[in-house]
Design a protein around this motif. Structure first.
Motif, PDB file in Angstrom:
ATOM      1  N   GLU A 136     -22.768   7.833   0.839  1.00  0.00           N
ATOM      2  CA  GLU A 136     -21.965   6.761   0.236  1.00  0.00           C
ATOM      3  C   GLU A 136     -20.515   6.971   0.651  1.00  0.00           C
ATOM      4  N   PRO A 137     -19.843   5.931   1.121  1.00  0.00           N
ATOM      5  CA  PRO A 137     -18.428   6.115   1.464  1.00  0.00           C
ATOM      6  C   PRO A 137     -17.598   6.409   0.212  1.00  0.00           C
ATOM      7  N   LEU A 138     -16.585   7.221   0.400  1.00  0.00           N
ATOM      8  CA  LEU A 138     -15.690   7.578  -0.696  1.00  0.00           C
ATOM      9  C   LEU A 138     -14.689   6.443  -0.891  1.00  0.00           C
ATOM     10  N   ARG A 139     -14.556   5.972  -2.118  1.00  0.00           N
ATOM     11  CA  ARG A 139     -13.586   4.931  -2.464  1.00  0.00           C
ATOM     12  C   ARG A 139     -12.698   5.467  -3.587  1.00  0.00           C
ATOM     13  N   PRO A 140     -11.639   6.208  -3.209  1.00  0.00           N
ATOM     14  CA  PRO A 140     -10.805   6.851  -4.225  1.00  0.00           C
ATOM     15  C   PRO A 140     -10.053   5.869  -5.115  1.00  0.00           C
ATOM     16  N   VAL A 141      -9.647   4.733  -4.568  1.00  0.00           N
ATOM     17  CA  VAL A 141      -8.991   3.677  -5.334  1.00  0.00           C
ATOM     18  C   VAL A 141      -9.464   2.343  -4.777  1.00  0.00           C
ATOM     19  N   GLN A 142      -9.374   1.311  -5.578  1.00  0.00           N
ATOM     20  CA  GLN A 142      -9.830   0.000  -5.125  1.00  0.00           C
ATOM     21  C   GLN A 142      -8.991  -0.461  -3.932  1.00  0.00           C
ATOM     22  N   GLY A 143      -9.670  -0.836  -2.857  1.00  0.00           N
ATOM     23  CA  GLY A 143      -9.000  -1.297  -1.652  1.00  0.00           C
ATOM     24  C   GLY A 143      -8.922  -0.249  -0.555  1.00  0.00           C
ATOM     25  N   ILE A 144      -9.278   1.005  -0.863  1.00  0.00           N
ATOM     26  CA  ILE A 144      -9.241   2.096   0.114  1.00  0.00           C
ATOM     27  C   ILE A 144     -10.637   2.703   0.234  1.00  0.00           C
TER      28      ILE A 144
ATOM     29  N   ARG B 122      -8.196  -2.486   2.679  1.00  0.00           N
ATOM     30  CA  ARG B 122      -8.341  -3.939   2.545  1.00  0.00           C
ATOM     31  C   ARG B 122      -8.093  -4.264   1.079  1.00  0.00           C
ATOM     32  N   ALA B 123      -6.898  -4.757   0.818  1.00  0.00           N
ATOM     33  CA  ALA B 123      -6.492  -4.938  -0.572  1.00  0.00           C
ATOM     34  C   ALA B 123      -6.060  -6.375  -0.838  1.00  0.00           C
ATOM     35  N   TRP B 124      -6.289  -6.783  -2.070  1.00  0.00           N
ATOM     36  CA  TRP B 124      -5.876  -8.112  -2.534  1.00  0.00           C
ATOM     37  C   TRP B 124      -4.726  -8.011  -3.519  1.00  0.00           C
ATOM     38  N   ARG B 125      -4.394  -6.769  -3.905  1.00  0.00           N
ATOM     39  CA  ARG B 125      -3.251  -6.527  -4.783  1.00  0.00           C
ATOM     40  C   ARG B 125      -2.647  -5.186  -4.404  1.00  0.00           C
ATOM     41  N   ASP B 126      -1.491  -4.871  -4.948  1.00  0.00           N
ATOM     42  CA  ASP B 126      -0.800  -3.625  -4.620  1.00  0.00           C
ATOM     43  C   ASP B 126      -1.681  -2.416  -4.941  1.00  0.00           C
ATOM     44  N   VAL B 127      -1.625  -1.401  -4.063  1.00  0.00           N
ATOM     45  CA  VAL B 127      -2.475  -0.217  -4.191  1.00  0.00           C
ATOM     46  C   VAL B 127      -1.609   1.028  -4.081  1.00  0.00           C
ATOM     47  N   ARG B 128      -1.887   2.005  -4.941  1.00  0.00           N
ATOM     48  CA  ARG B 128      -1.243   3.317  -4.875  1.00  0.00           C
ATOM     49  C   ARG B 128      -2.338   4.351  -4.666  1.00  0.00           C
ATOM     50  N   CYS B 129      -2.132   5.214  -3.675  1.00  0.00           N
ATOM     51  CA  CYS B 129      -3.125   6.232  -3.351  1.00  0.00           C
ATOM     52  C   CYS B 129      -2.406   7.530  -3.023  1.00  0.00           C
ATOM     53  N   THR B 130      -2.890   8.636  -3.582  1.00  0.00           N
ATOM     54  CA  THR B 130      -2.324   9.939  -3.257  1.00  0.00           C
ATOM     55  C   THR B 130      -3.169  10.591  -2.168  1.00  0.00           C
ATOM     56  N   VAL B 131      -2.537  11.461  -1.413  1.00  0.00           N
ATOM     57  CA  VAL B 131      -3.237  12.147  -0.326  1.00  0.00           C
ATOM     58  C   VAL B 131      -4.418  12.951  -0.866  1.00  0.00           C
ATOM     59  N   SER B 132      -4.239  13.616  -2.002  1.00  0.00           N
ATOM     60  CA  SER B 132      -5.327  14.447  -2.538  1.00  0.00           C
ATOM     61  C   SER B 132      -6.560  13.623  -2.939  1.00  0.00           C
TER      62      SER B 132
ATOM     63  N   LEU C 271       0.873  -1.171   0.000  1.00  0.00           N
ATOM     64  CA  LEU C 271       0.000   0.000   0.000  1.00  0.00           C
ATOM     65  C   LEU C 271       0.906   1.216   0.000  1.00  0.00           C
ATOM     66  N   ASP C 272       0.843   2.007  -1.062  1.00  0.00           N
ATOM     67  CA  ASP C 272       1.708   3.164  -1.230  1.00  0.00           C
ATOM     68  C   ASP C 272       0.884   4.435  -1.104  1.00  0.00           C
ATOM     69  N   PHE C 273       1.184   5.249  -0.073  1.00  0.00           N
ATOM     70  CA  PHE C 273       0.579   6.567   0.081  1.00  0.00           C
ATOM     71  C   PHE C 273       1.605   7.593  -0.371  1.00  0.00           C
TER      72      PHE C 273
ATOM     73  N   GLU D  71       6.893  13.134  -1.109  1.00  0.00           N
ATOM     74  CA  GLU D  71       7.359  11.891  -0.507  1.00  0.00           C
ATOM     75  C   GLU D  71       6.255  10.847  -0.467  1.00  0.00           C
ATOM     76  N   SER D  72       6.669   9.591  -0.315  1.00  0.00           N
ATOM     77  CA  SER D  72       5.687   8.509  -0.196  1.00  0.00           C
ATOM     78  C   SER D  72       6.162   7.509   0.845  1.00  0.00           C
ATOM     79  N   VAL D  73       5.236   6.714   1.312  1.00  0.00           N
ATOM     80  CA  VAL D  73       5.546   5.624   2.224  1.00  0.00           C
ATOM     81  C   VAL D  73       4.853   4.384   1.679  1.00  0.00           C
ATOM     82  N   THR D  74       5.560   3.271   1.698  1.00  0.00           N
ATOM     83  CA  THR D  74       4.996   2.008   1.235  1.00  0.00           C
ATOM     84  C   THR D  74       4.837   1.087   2.434  1.00  0.00           C
TER      85      THR D  74
END
Length: 124
Positions: free
Chosen positions: A99-107, A71-81, A11-13, A43-46
């Motif tokens: 409705e909950p916000l789901r910016p990327v799959q798994g988040i 909750r992810a089943w594969r690698d996920v990249r998500c930006t703060v924005s 999971l990369d933020f 910067e990012s953190v994995t």
């Protein structure tokens, strides 16, 4: 016959904002309870997660806070924005979305709010 094989996902933020941001672990997963990572712009953190396991984090930039579930089943990249929808007003940050916000799959963004306790910015 062997059981299911457990594997890890990444999971990369990434902080794509002009301000510093923090990522804080919200639960005790057996390691560094309450650990916080400071991300400067760019910067990012994995994070290494067990696939399919639920993790809770709080991401904060200025006074804006997003409580997220990962909750992810594969690698996920998500930006703060991606966690903070554009043009969000102070009133809508404290209200629960229908409705909950789901910016990327798994988040999933569970809750958006403002933390004014230690805020030195005027970003209302």
């Amino acid at each position: 016959m062997p059981g299911t094989t457990q594997y890890e996902v990444l999971l990369d933020f990434t902080n794509d904002t002009h301000d510093c941001a923090t990522v804080q672990l919200q639960r005790d997963y057996g390691r560094n309870t309450g650990a916080i990572v400071l991300l400067h712009p760019g910067e990012s953190v994995t994070l290494v997660l067990d696939a399919g396991t639920v993790y809770k984090y709080a991401l904060k930039t200025r006074s804006r806070v997003a409580n997220v579930t990962a909750r992810a089943w594969r690698d996920v990249r998500c930006t703060v924005s991606q966690l903070f929808p554009g043009g969000v007003s102070h009133a809508s940050l404290s209200s629960a979305p229908s409705e909950p916000l789901r910016p990327v799959q798994g988040i999933t963004v569970d809750h958006l709010w403002r933390d004014m306790r230690f805020c030195i910015w005027n970003d209302t």
